[in-house]
Scaffold this active site. Structure first.
Site, short mmCIF file in Angstrom:
data_model
loop_
_atom_site.label_atom_id
_atom_site.label_comp_id
_atom_site.label_asym_id
_atom_site.label_seq_id
_atom_site.Cartn_x
_atom_site.Cartn_y
_atom_site.Cartn_z
N GLY A 27 0.83 -1.20 0.00
CA GLY A 27 0.00 0.00 0.00
C GLY A 27 0.86 1.25 0.00
O GLY A 27 2.07 1.21 -0.23
N ILE A 28 0.23 2.36 0.31
CA ILE A 28 0.91 3.65 0.26
C ILE A 28 1.45 4.02 1.64
O ILE A 28 0.93 3.60 2.65
CB ILE A 28 -0.08 4.73 -0.24
CG1 ILE A 28 0.65 6.04 -0.57
CG2 ILE A 28 -1.20 4.96 0.75
CD1 ILE A 28 -0.21 7.01 -1.36
N GLY A 29 2.54 4.79 1.66
CA GLY A 29 3.02 5.35 2.92
C GLY A 29 4.44 4.97 3.27
O GLY A 29 5.11 4.23 2.54
N GLY A 30 4.88 5.49 4.41
CA GLY A 30 6.26 5.29 4.83
C GLY A 30 6.57 3.84 5.18
O GLY A 30 7.65 3.34 4.86
N GLU A 52 -2.11 -2.59 -6.65
CA GLU A 52 -2.96 -1.51 -7.15
C GLU A 52 -2.11 -0.26 -7.33
O GLU A 52 -2.18 0.43 -8.33
CB GLU A 52 -4.06 -1.25 -6.12
CG GLU A 52 -4.94 -0.06 -6.40
CD GLU A 52 -5.96 0.17 -5.30
OE1 GLU A 52 -7.05 0.61 -5.63
OE2 GLU A 52 -5.67 -0.10 -4.12
#
Length: 236
Positions: A27-30, A52
């Site tokens: 997924g997205i993020g740090g 995705e």
């Protein structure tokens, strides 16, 4: 998103569950970017990309030669994604790259596609959970933060593939007054949107560890989840 010390601790907890030959969704993020860096520095090999969102974490994996896509059961030899967000370097890497295929989201996120992978791992962030294992990834109470996204698609797909799905968050957040609040709640009652139902949640992760929930009775799930809460809030 920059990576924090908490992101790194969470990534380190997830890392032992990962293996060569896996097909990976980040997924997205740090925190997912930290995972990418950890794998890039490891001796894992032949990782596949089916996601995705194509983000910076994958760039580290491609540059280190860890992603070959040679063990993927679907579209072998091609890394697949739907949308991309990151640095100019990531876009330059993607430009005219015939080893990578952008697919419609309805295909990339389809659990019927995901269950064809023999070693599928999904790693996403969430906002809060309760001690049943219900997970919120969209709101803080009734305050809107994000849409549903593909989280439940990938959680369901990993479940059907007998793979692994990790939902990760810091154990606490700090309000504008500087007061700490637990992200693990006894129960959701403030209008929080449930993104992933307790029947689907696989692994919950904070900087304090990993709770593995499938097949556990309710009291056992609660104990597992309380064990990864911040120590200041466990009694509560």
């Amino acid at each position: 998103a920059g990576s924090s010390e908490v992101d790194r601790k969470i990534a380190n907890h997830i890392f032992p569950y990962l293996s060569s030959g896996m097909t990976l969704q980040l997924g997205i993020g740090g925190m997912p970017n930290c995972i990418g860096e950890l794998i890039a520095d490891s001796d894992m090999k032949d990782i596949g990309m089916h996601t995705e969102m194509l983000s910076e974490g994958y760039l580290a994996l491609y540059k280190s030669g860890k992603i070959t896509n040679l063990k993927k059961e679907v579209l072998r030899g091609k890394g697949t994604f739907s949308i991309c967000s990151g640095s100019q370097e990531l876009y330059d890497f993607l430009n005219h790259n015939q080893g990578i295929l952008s697919t419609p989201m309805r295909w990339a996120n389809d659990p019927n596609v995901l269950k064809q992978f023999s070693n599928f791992v999904s790693i996403n962030s969430c906002i809060a959970c309760d001690i049943y294992g219900q997970v919120c990834s969209e709101t803080a109470g009734t305050r809107h933060i994000s849409g549903t996204g593909g989280q439940l698609d990938f959680v369901t797909g990993a479940y059907e593939a007998n793979g692994k799905s990790f939902l990760a968050m810091p154990s606490t957040h700090t309000d504008k007054q500087g007061k700490a609040h637990s992200n693990i709640l006894p129960k959701f009652t403030q209008g929080d949107v449930i993104t992933t139902p307790r029947t689907q949640t696989g692994y919950l992760v904070t900087e304090y560890g990993v709770a593995h929930l499938p097949g556990r009775p309710t009291w056992d799930r609660a104990e597992q989840i309380i064990n990864i809460a911040h120590p200041d809030f466990r009694d509560e």
